[in-house]
Design a protein around this motif. Structure first.
Motif: not given
Length: 188
Positions: A10-34
């Motif tokens: 699910d990394m190809i994502n529009t982040y257009d969902h209810a929990d996106a604001e909570l998820l976005l910081p963690a995605v930014r943090e995980a991006l280098p590992g991915v």
């Protein structure tokens, strides 16, 4: 010969969902590992399989899903981990990468016996996918610094559950190896 595959959830994502604001910081943090495990898998010739939600558009295919995400406001989170021309792509509709998808068949055709999981969301899709892999007798590695969460406490509990209840190998990206694209997918 057994093969290890990297599964990007699910990394190809529009982040257009209810929990996106909570998820976005963690995605930014995980991006280098991915990015690190993607580079490692591609360098070693291991299969890289993207398993991604279809945004509820049943006419979607991987090109449309990628184009939609890259046209969205968070393209900066998608572009660095976008599939390359060798990547495989499976569309899913529910949480597990296996539920009603051809993934099990694909893994059998590739002789994959170990999945290295990265992506989102740790306490949802990653957890359910690890469980479904475990019940299919696949070895599972979850890349701790390459998974993103909505709720950190639930994600920490999910990682612990995967490790204890499913015998998942929980590793940091720097400790994951793909031995020539086959065998020892996580070195463990």
């Amino acid at each position: 010969m057994a093969v290890s595959a990297l599964v990007v959830i699910d990394m190809i994502n529009t982040y257009d969902h209810a929990d996106a604001e909570l998820l976005l910081p963690a995605v930014r943090e995980a991006l280098p590992g991915v990015r690190a495990v993607l580079d490692q898998a591609r360098h070693r010739g291991a299969p890289v399989i993207y398993v991604n939600d279809n945004f509820g558009l049943w006419r979607s295919h991987h090109g449309e899903i990628l184009e939609t995400a890259l046209a969205g406001p968070h393209a900066d989170l998608v572009k660095p981990v976008a599939p390359d021309s060798d990547s495989l792509f499976v569309v899913k509709a529910r949480h597990s990468i296996f539920y009603e998808t051809p993934l099990a068949y694909l893994l059998g055709a590739l002789d994959v016996d170990r999945l290295v999981l990265c992506g989102q969301v740790t306490e949802q899709c990653v957890l359910y996918s690890a469980l479904d892999a475990h019940i299919r007798h696949l070895h599972v590695t979850v890349v701790r610094d390459a998974v993103a969460h909505i709720h950190k406490d639930l994600a920490d509990a999910a990682l612990r559950m995967m490790e204890i209840n499913m015998a998942a190998d929980i590793r940091f990206a720097a400790d994951v190896s793909f031995a020539g694209g086959s065998g020892g997918g996580s070195g463990g």
